[in-house]
Design an enzyme around this catalytic site. Structure first.
Site, PDB file in Angstrom:
ATOM      1  N   ARG A 153       0.749  -1.263   0.002  1.00  0.00           N
ATOM      2  CA  ARG A 153       0.027   0.034   0.035  1.00  0.00           C
ATOM      3  C   ARG A 153       0.846   1.235  -0.058  1.00  0.00           C
ATOM      4  NH1 ARG A 153      -1.706   1.001   4.345  1.00  0.00           N
ATOM      5  NH2 ARG A 153      -1.331  -0.929   5.663  1.00  0.00           N
ATOM      6  N   TYR A 161      -1.218  -3.790  -7.186  1.00  0.00           N
ATOM      7  CA  TYR A 161      -0.948  -4.227  -5.979  1.00  0.00           C
ATOM      8  C   TYR A 161      -2.136  -4.388  -5.145  1.00  0.00           C
ATOM      9  CZ  TYR A 161       0.612  -6.254  -1.652  1.00  0.00           C
ATOM     10  OH  TYR A 161       0.828  -6.753  -0.449  1.00  0.00           O
ATOM     11  N   LYS A 164      -9.667  -2.583   1.694  1.00  0.00           N
ATOM     12  CA  LYS A 164      -9.370  -1.398   2.404  1.00  0.00           C
ATOM     13  C   LYS A 164      -9.926  -0.266   1.859  1.00  0.00           C
ATOM     14  CE  LYS A 164      -7.030  -3.718   5.384  1.00  0.00           C
ATOM     15  NZ  LYS A 164      -5.509  -4.319   5.197  1.00  0.00           N
ATOM     16  N   HIS A 187     -10.491  -2.520  11.297  1.00  0.00           N
ATOM     17  CA  HIS A 187      -9.428  -3.336  10.788  1.00  0.00           C
ATOM     18  C   HIS A 187      -9.115  -4.430  11.789  1.00  0.00           C
ATOM     19  CE1 HIS A 187      -4.942  -3.460   9.374  1.00  0.00           C
ATOM     20  NE2 HIS A 187      -5.681  -4.431   8.552  1.00  0.00           N
ATOM     21  N   SER A 189      -1.412  -3.477  10.259  1.00  0.00           N
ATOM     22  CA  SER A 189      -0.878  -4.436   9.255  1.00  0.00           C
ATOM     23  C   SER A 189       0.201  -5.129   9.703  1.00  0.00           C
ATOM     24  CB  SER A 189      -0.627  -3.549   8.052  1.00  0.00           C
ATOM     25  OG  SER A 189      -1.945  -2.777   7.454  1.00  0.00           O
ATOM     26  N   CYS A 248       0.948  -7.253  11.935  1.00  0.00           N
ATOM     27  CA  CYS A 248       0.979  -7.448  13.436  1.00  0.00           C
ATOM     28  C   CYS A 248       0.529  -8.643  13.869  1.00  0.00           C
ATOM     29  CB  CYS A 248       0.652  -6.083  14.013  1.00  0.00           C
ATOM     30  SG  CYS A 248       2.010  -4.758  13.642  1.00  0.00           S
ATOM     31  N   ASP A 300      -9.163  -9.854   8.996  1.00  0.00           N
ATOM     32  CA  ASP A 300      -8.679  -8.681   8.598  1.00  0.00           C
ATOM     33  C   ASP A 300      -9.819  -7.548   8.882  1.00  0.00           C
ATOM     34  OD1 ASP A 300      -6.476  -6.895   7.784  1.00  0.00           O
ATOM     35  OD2 ASP A 300      -7.532  -6.786   5.858  1.00  0.00           O
ATOM     36  N   ARG A 342       2.260 -12.128  -0.642  1.00  0.00           N
ATOM     37  CA  ARG A 342       0.937 -12.447   0.087  1.00  0.00           C
ATOM     38  C   ARG A 342       0.396 -13.706  -0.835  1.00  0.00           C
ATOM     39  NH1 ARG A 342      -1.599  -8.814   4.109  1.00  0.00           N
ATOM     40  NH2 ARG A 342      -0.139  -7.710   4.472  1.00  0.00           N
TER      41      ARG A 342
HETATM   42  P1  GTP Z   1      -2.262  -7.593   7.366  1.00  0.00           P
HETATM   43  O1  GTP Z   1      -2.969  -8.613   6.485  1.00  0.00           O
HETATM   44  O2  GTP Z   1      -1.300  -6.836   6.893  1.00  0.00           O
HETATM   45  O3  GTP Z   1      -3.346  -6.852   8.118  1.00  0.00           O
HETATM   46  O4  GTP Z   1      -1.524  -8.437   8.626  1.00  0.00           O
HETATM   47  P2  GTP Z   1      -2.042  -9.217  10.024  1.00  0.00           P
HETATM   48  O5  GTP Z   1      -2.517  -8.506  11.045  1.00  0.00           O
HETATM   49  O6  GTP Z   1      -2.890 -10.290   9.392  1.00  0.00           O
HETATM   50  O7  GTP Z   1      -0.603  -9.854  10.145  1.00  0.00           O
HETATM   51  P3  GTP Z   1      -0.113 -11.594  10.415  1.00  0.00           P
HETATM   52  O8  GTP Z   1      -0.893 -12.404  11.408  1.00  0.00           O
HETATM   53  O9  GTP Z   1       0.084 -11.895   8.950  1.00  0.00           O
HETATM   54  O10 GTP Z   1       1.465 -11.422  10.832  1.00  0.00           O
HETATM   55  C1  GTP Z   1       2.465 -10.645  10.532  1.00  0.00           C
HETATM   56  C2  GTP Z   1       3.644 -11.130  10.812  1.00  0.00           C
HETATM   57  O11 GTP Z   1       3.569 -11.066  12.186  1.00  0.00           O
HETATM   58  C3  GTP Z   1       4.142 -12.508  10.430  1.00  0.00           C
HETATM   59  O12 GTP Z   1       5.415 -12.509  10.157  1.00  0.00           O
HETATM   60  C4  GTP Z   1       3.922 -13.352  11.506  1.00  0.00           C
HETATM   61  O13 GTP Z   1       4.823 -14.354  11.706  1.00  0.00           O
HETATM   62  C5  GTP Z   1       4.137 -12.534  12.570  1.00  0.00           C
HETATM   63  N1  GTP Z   1       3.374 -12.768  14.030  1.00  0.00           N
HETATM   64  C6  GTP Z   1       2.210 -13.038  13.920  1.00  0.00           C
HETATM   65  N2  GTP Z   1       1.728 -13.358  15.338  1.00  0.00           N
HETATM   66  C7  GTP Z   1       2.881 -13.466  15.979  1.00  0.00           C
HETATM   67  C8  GTP Z   1       2.950 -13.530  17.409  1.00  0.00           C
HETATM   68  O14 GTP Z   1       2.267 -14.044  18.172  1.00  0.00           O
HETATM   69  N3  GTP Z   1       4.288 -13.354  17.651  1.00  0.00           N
HETATM   70  C9  GTP Z   1       5.405 -12.943  16.992  1.00  0.00           C
HETATM   71  N4  GTP Z   1       6.836 -12.989  17.520  1.00  0.00           N
HETATM   72  N5  GTP Z   1       5.184 -12.860  15.618  1.00  0.00           N
HETATM   73  C10 GTP Z   1       3.925 -13.008  15.125  1.00  0.00           C
HETATM   74  C1  SPV Z   2      -2.748  -4.334   5.410  1.00  0.00           C
HETATM   75  O1  SPV Z   2      -1.736  -3.821   4.866  1.00  0.00           O
HETATM   76  O2  SPV Z   2      -3.575  -4.256   6.426  1.00  0.00           O
HETATM   77  C2  SPV Z   2      -3.389  -5.448   4.504  1.00  0.00           C
HETATM   78  C3  SPV Z   2      -2.908  -5.995   2.934  1.00  0.00           C
HETATM   79  O3  SPV Z   2      -4.320  -6.428   5.075  1.00  0.00           O
HETATM   80  S1  SPV Z   2      -3.648  -4.815   1.895  1.00  0.00           S
HETATM   81  O4  SPV Z   2      -4.861  -5.494   1.427  1.00  0.00           O
HETATM   82  O5  SPV Z   2      -2.516  -4.472   0.813  1.00  0.00           O
HETATM   83  O6  SPV Z   2      -4.045  -3.533   2.710  1.00  0.00           O
HETATM   84 MN    MN Z   3      -4.979  -5.543   7.243  1.00  0.00          MN
END
Ligand code: GTP
Ligand code: SPV
Ligand code: MN
Length: 593
Positions: A70, A198, A207, A227, A249, A251, A278, A377
């Site tokens: 983004r 993208y 989003k 979110h 994002s 996290c 999400d 992704r």
């Molecule tokens: P968006 O799709 O961008 O909104 O992200 P999301 O919040 O769904 O994040 P996602 O669950 O894909 O995690 C992103 C990163 O954080 C990955 O590299 C995970 O491995 C890491 N991660 C997720 N949960 C944990 C956790 O409990 N501990 C640690 N250390 N890392 C974590």
């Molecule tokens: C984020 O960035 O919070 C995502 C991926 O979930 S995107 O759809 O690119 O915004």
């Molecule tokens: Mn997201």
């Protein structure tokens, strides 16, 4: 022609006139049509068909290296009045921006096809769902939208002659980053995205609609677009409690939404069910409680770090009918690979840029030398998820017991704490800070304020958004979910994560649910209620109580400094900041002293 709806026909003819397509195709949602498009994308090289035995129905796509995340500095909220976009959004006058975007998009579909995608955010026909139409010149967008949303003829039938739908216009143009714009016009129910191909920039249901436009609609109509992931936690008695959690994002939302509880809890009968990973749309239901639906139909999840151990259910979701974006291609097996998928990087691979990749040249300090882009992704259908909730398609949503905010904070924020009441929880959400990630272009690892994890996604003035949250709490009264804050990302002096995270986060969820039911004790502190270290179950964990205690403390001086930073940050919201936020900072300061 899929409709007689006059508002749709009028808008389509305006766009058609502007972009001058050679051909036009309505996306019906039928498998045969999608299959033709996949074949075409493979023929032109837009997608690579992967190993049909190992990854049936799966494809790889690479975006341009300048178009991998983004772009917040090129994202605009074009409300008529500048002050209604607020201090956290880029703003431009709508008439000026329409002109600029139309000039950029003019004639750019020549020689190309105009795809018209009718889509529903939320189960088709649900009173909580909303309809959009995305026009695009990208097959990649069509195929992703067909996974991420409910598309096709049924959507147009449901819309009928109504004018209650969101206009989404995407033009790939030359993918020129200098002319890239992601623009929301909340008062017109309109989104225009140019010069990107993208994910979050072009899958306009996500989003742009489900958060930026929908947050504005929710403000006007008395509901919330957040979110947030949504998950159900089933206890050994078979009772399921739902929680929703907002983290910025990359996290941890996808990971928490699909977690597998530790063995001792599985053995007792605990289970986790995924409703969403999400986005959550939430409304007050007939019984006065807060109900949530996931408006999406698939997962657009972060690939790197996803593996059998960290997130078994997400990986399983990607084993068929999935589109991978910017991961590495293993030439020996015609499958995909990314960092931390396993310990065996492919010997012959093509990296996310499309160049031959040599594992020996991977430089840990240069994340972009990785085989897969850090923000690569997968787009996976929700139905693939082994732990998908039976309520996934529920038209009324699931009742929410707890709302959880979180961020990525190496220091300061404890593992978990509970806000003292709803208004205190709104303050906690507004005070979320987190280290930036690869999900958006720009520096990574810089702590910034990200209220409610909505900083890049709130479609109106964030001061008004805080007030809307407070008003929702007043309506919910004693039926309001309890509000918590978590931080899985505390680090020791060597930069190692202290808390094991992932499935072990279930231990924290259990304390949270116990608090909701009045079954767990807590220590009252200046910032909220913290668990006693012995209240978090450490069975089978290689972690001692002292270490746990070290991430369950409130450091007075650090928190006083945090309040100074927050107070300064809140200044930008001027007279639209809820006055109670100032009072709360003052009382937290007093309690810390
Ligand atoms: P968006 O799709 O961008 O909104 O992200 P999301 O919040 O769904 O994040 P996602 O669950 O894909 O995690 C992103 C990163 O954080 C990955 O590299 C995970 O491995 C890491 N991660 C997720 N949960 C944990 C956790 O409990 N501990 C640690 N250390 N890392 C974590
Ligand atoms: C984020 O960035 O919070 C995502 C991926 O979930 S995107 O759809 O690119 O915004
Ligand atoms: Mn997201």
């Amino acid at each position: 022609m899929m409709t007689k709806n006059p508002t749709v026909l009028k808008w389509l003819s305006e766009i058609r006139e502007l972009v001058q397509p050679d051909k036009e195709m309505w996306i019906t949602g039928e498998e045969a049509q999608l299959e033709e498009l996949r074949k075409e994308a493979v023929a032109t090289g837009e997608m690579i068909k992967l190993n049909e035995e190992k990854l049936p129905g799966c494809y790889l796509h690479r975006t341009k290296p300048n178009d991998v995340a983004r772009v917040e500095d090129r994202t605009f909220i074009c409300s008529r009045k500048k002050e209604n976009a607020g201090p956290t959004n880029n703003w431009c006058d709508p008439q000026e921006m329409y002109k600029r975007l139309y000039d950029i998009a003019r004639g750019t579909y020549r020689g190309r096809t105009m795809y018209i995608i009718p889509f529903s955010m939320g189960p088709i026909g649900s009173p909580l769902a909303k309809i959009g139409i995305e026009v695009t010149d990208s097959i990649y967008v069509v195929l992703n939208m067909a996974i991420m949303t409910r598309v096709g003829t049924k959507v147009m039938e449901t819309l009928g002659d109504s004018n209650d739908w969101v206009r989404g216009f995407h033009a790939k143009c030359d993918v020129d980053p200098e002319k890239r714009y992601i623009c929301q016009f909340p008062e017109d129910n309109t989104i225009i995205s140019v010069n990107s191909a993208y994910g979050g920039n072009v899958l306009l249901g996500k989003k742009c609609f489900a958060l930026r436009i929908a947050s504005y609609q929710g403000w006007k109509e008395g509901w919330m677009a957040e979110h947030m992931l949504i998950l159900g936690i089933e206890n050994p008695k078979g009772e399921i409690k739902y929680v929703a959690a907002a983290f910025p994002s990359a996290c941890g939302k996808t990971n928490l939404a699909m977690l597998i509880p530790p063995k001792y809890l599985r053995d007792k009968g605990y289970k986790v069910w995924t409703v969403g990973d999400d986005i959550a749309w939430m409304r007050i239901g007939p019984d006065g409680r807060l109900y949530a639906i996931n408006p999406e139909n698939g997962f657009f999840g972060v690939a790197p770090g996803t593996n059998e151990h960290s997130n078994f259910n997400a990986l399983a979701s990607t084993r068929k009918n999935t589109i991978f974006t910017n991961v590495a291609l293993d030439l020996d097996t015609n499958t995909v690979w990314w960092e931390k998928l396993n310990e065996n990087p492919p010997k012959h691979a093509i990296d996310w840029r499309g160049n031959p990749w040599d594992p020996s040249k991977y430089d840990k300090n240069d994340k972009l030398s990785a085989a897969a882009h850090p923000n690569s992704r997968f787009t996976a259908p929700a139905v693939n998820c082994p732990c998908l909730s039976s309520e996934f398609n529920s038209t009324s949503g699931v009742p929410i017991s707890a709302l959880i905010f979180g961020g990525r904070r190496a220091k300061l924020a404890p593992l978990v704490y509970q806000a003292k009441d709803w208004a205190g929880g709104v303050f906690v959400g507004a005070s979320v800070s987190s280290e930036t990630t690869a999900a958006a272009a720009g520096a990574v690892g810089v702590v910034r304020h990200d209220p409610m994890a909505m900083l890049p996604f709130c479609g109106y003035h964030m001061g008004d958004y805080f007030t809307h949250w407070l008003e929702m709490g007043e309506k919910l009264g004693d039926k309001a979910p309890k509000i918590f804050h978590v931080n899985w990302f505390r680090q020791d002096e060597n930069g190692n994560f202290i808390w094991p995270g992932f499935g072990d986060n279930m231990r924290v969820l259990n304390w949270i649910l116990d608090r909701c039911e009045g079954k767990a004790d807590a220590v009252e502190t200046a910032i909220g209620y913290l668990p006693h270290p012995e209240d978090i179950d450490l069975t089978d964990l290689d972690m001692d109580r002292e270490t746990l205690a070290s991430i369950l403390t409130v450091d007075k001086d650090a928190w006083l400094a945090e309040m100074d930073g927050l107070s300064e940050y809140f200044d930008k919201f001027g007279d639209r900041l809820p006055p109670s936020f100032r009072e709360r900072i003052a009382s937290i300061r007093k309690d810390l002293q």
